[in-house]
Design a protein around this motif. Sequence first.
Motif, PDB file in Angstrom:
ATOM      1  N   TRP A 286       0.840  -1.196   0.000  1.00 42.61           N
ATOM      2  CA  TRP A 286       0.000   0.000   0.000  1.00 42.61           C
ATOM      3  C   TRP A 286       0.875   1.246   0.000  1.00 42.61           C
ATOM      4  N   ILE A 287       1.911   1.248   0.817  1.00 41.05           N
ATOM      5  CA  ILE A 287       2.798   2.414   0.876  1.00 41.05           C
ATOM      6  C   ILE A 287       3.453   2.659  -0.482  1.00 41.05           C
ATOM      7  N   ALA A 288       3.950   1.598  -1.112  1.00 46.90           N
ATOM      8  CA  ALA A 288       4.595   1.749  -2.413  1.00 46.90           C
ATOM      9  C   ALA A 288       3.634   2.287  -3.468  1.00 46.90           C
ATOM     10  N   ALA A 289       2.369   1.883  -3.386  1.00 41.14           N
ATOM     11  CA  ALA A 289       1.370   2.330  -4.369  1.00 41.14           C
ATOM     12  C   ALA A 289       0.879   3.751  -4.089  1.00 41.14           C
ATOM     13  N   HIS A 290       1.140   4.250  -2.894  1.00 39.83           N
ATOM     14  CA  HIS A 290       0.684   5.595  -2.507  1.00 39.83           C
ATOM     15  C   HIS A 290       1.854   6.396  -1.941  1.00 39.83           C
ATOM     16  N   GLN A 291       3.017   6.248  -2.574  1.00 42.84           N
ATOM     17  CA  GLN A 291       4.242   6.811  -2.012  1.00 42.84           C
ATOM     18  C   GLN A 291       4.168   8.321  -1.834  1.00 42.84           C
ATOM     19  N   ALA A 292       3.593   9.030  -2.806  1.00 42.94           N
ATOM     20  CA  ALA A 292       3.532  10.491  -2.708  1.00 42.94           C
ATOM     21  C   ALA A 292       2.690  10.929  -1.511  1.00 42.94           C
ATOM     22  N   ASP A 293       1.549  10.265  -1.305  1.00 45.89           N
ATOM     23  CA  ASP A 293       0.708  10.588  -0.160  1.00 45.89           C
ATOM     24  C   ASP A 293       1.437  10.279   1.149  1.00 45.89           C
ATOM     25  N   TYR A 294       2.054   9.117   1.183  1.00 42.38           N
ATOM     26  CA  TYR A 294       2.784   8.695   2.378  1.00 42.38           C
ATOM     27  C   TYR A 294       3.905   9.681   2.704  1.00 42.38           C
ATOM     28  N   ASP A 295       4.652  10.072   1.687  1.00 38.48           N
ATOM     29  CA  ASP A 295       5.740  11.026   1.912  1.00 38.48           C
ATOM     30  C   ASP A 295       5.217  12.369   2.411  1.00 38.48           C
ATOM     31  N   SER A 296       4.024  12.752   1.956  1.00 39.05           N
ATOM     32  CA  SER A 296       3.451  14.023   2.426  1.00 39.05           C
ATOM     33  C   SER A 296       3.088  13.942   3.911  1.00 39.05           C
ATOM     34  N   TRP A 297       2.672  12.743   4.381  1.00 40.74           N
ATOM     35  CA  TRP A 297       2.409  12.576   5.814  1.00 40.74           C
ATOM     36  C   TRP A 297       3.691  12.818   6.607  1.00 40.74           C
ATOM     37  N   LEU A 298       4.799  12.219   6.132  1.00 37.88           N
ATOM     38  CA  LEU A 298       6.062  12.353   6.844  1.00 37.88           C
ATOM     39  C   LEU A 298       6.542  13.796   6.821  1.00 37.88           C
ATOM     40  N   ALA A 299       6.351  14.472   5.695  1.00 38.33           N
ATOM     41  CA  ALA A 299       6.763  15.872   5.597  1.00 38.33           C
ATOM     42  C   ALA A 299       5.989  16.731   6.594  1.00 38.33           C
ATOM     43  N   ALA A 300       4.692  16.485   6.719  1.00 42.35           N
ATOM     44  CA  ALA A 300       3.878  17.247   7.681  1.00 42.35           C
ATOM     45  C   ALA A 300       4.347  16.968   9.107  1.00 42.35           C
ATOM     46  N   ALA A 301       4.691  15.723   9.388  1.00 41.68           N
ATOM     47  CA  ALA A 301       5.139  15.359  10.735  1.00 41.68           C
ATOM     48  C   ALA A 301       6.468  16.037  11.060  1.00 41.68           C
ATOM     49  N   ARG A 302       7.400  16.010  10.110  1.00 39.43           N
ATOM     50  CA  ARG A 302       8.708  16.629  10.358  1.00 39.43           C
ATOM     51  C   ARG A 302       8.605  18.142  10.497  1.00 39.43           C
ATOM     52  N   ALA A 303       7.710  18.740   9.716  1.00 37.54           N
ATOM     53  CA  ALA A 303       7.524  20.184   9.825  1.00 37.54           C
ATOM     54  C   ALA A 303       6.962  20.559  11.197  1.00 37.54           C
ATOM     55  N   ALA A 304       6.064  19.728  11.731  1.00 42.15           N
ATOM     56  CA  ALA A 304       5.450  20.029  13.034  1.00 42.15           C
ATOM     57  C   ALA A 304       6.445  19.903  14.167  1.00 42.15           C
ATOM     58  N   ALA A 305       7.497  19.104  13.958  1.00 44.96           N
ATOM     59  CA  ALA A 305       8.491  18.875  15.018  1.00 44.96           C
ATOM     60  C   ALA A 305       9.531  19.983  15.106  1.00 44.96           C
ATOM     61  N   LYS A 306       9.606  20.852  14.107  1.00 49.41           N
ATOM     62  CA  LYS A 306      10.631  21.887  14.099  1.00 49.41           C
ATOM     63  C   LYS A 306      10.327  22.969  15.138  1.00 49.41           C
TER      64      LYS A 306
END
Length: 329
Positions: A309-329
């Motif tokens: 599922w992650i491989a098939a939705h990589q762009a969406d998954y990566d956007s989740w991680l980007a939002a998480a990393r931005a919130a931690a700054k």
Amino acid sequence: MKLFATTALALALAVPAFAQDADKPGAGVTVRPIMPTQIEEHMQHLILFKALEDLGYTIATPNEAEYQTMHLAVGAGDADFMAVSWNVLHDAFYQEAGGDAVMSKVGTYIDGAIQGYMVDEDSYKAGVTDLSMLKDPEIAKRFDADGDGKADLAGCIPGWGCERVIETHLDALGLRDTVTHNQGAYPAMIADAMARKENGGSILYYTWVPYWVAGELVPGKDAEWLTVPEGTPLPDGATANTVFDGKNLGFAVDSIRIVARNDFLEANPAAKALFEAAKLDINDVSAEALRISKGEDKPEDLQRHADEWIAAHQADYDSWLAAARAAAK
């Protein structure tokens, strides 16, 4: 010059460390999830586990329990989060476990979840279209599987939440004398119902979406949703929209959310942002349940499904991680 060189070296070494910390805001934190015993709902947890690991978190071996106990575990501090809390159906469990004072419903992980009662297509075409009609003993006999003259409803396992709705409906509509609410292992009950249908029998069952049953007993082709009379109550006087596709199904049209402890969310803004951003299509969850029903039900299968599922939705998954990393700054 020696002091300058030493300082420059220290700064150079510090840059990769900072970059790593920014990429892994959860480093050093162990997360304690809790999952349902129903493996059809493990994939959505495994996807979040992988995302949390990509953010640096360590995932403790998750305990498994029924839904009421899962809420109690989060509320009592025995777990940090769960990812399968139905917003309306499980709200009583949420409130009983401490509610907003100790935990929060975060994001909307899966939208468009529905539940209700279904009968085989032949019964529907014969005129059985509303749950209240089962008060008629002659109609109820149509769905009698054990010879006692009462309709056999393949129902809801205690602790899921749906059993409270069904029990409320049976009382409100005066169906106790004509309907038996069977509450054994749901996969076994629905398999038995399908076998009866294959042999020409009539079936009455509770089901929900997302789940694989709607892929095997297709609404509008093999089975139909029954309506429930307007005004039929929900448990504890709850109110909700129960109309889907023009029919009052008697159950709330719902969403599935992540529930996490407030102290965990406050200490982990990256995890909170991940939970807020994460979204799964309800059809993907139903497809996962169907794969499991076809035999892909081992732990390694479930992990592979999550990875696929992650491989098939990589762009969406990566956007989740980007939002998480931005919130931690």
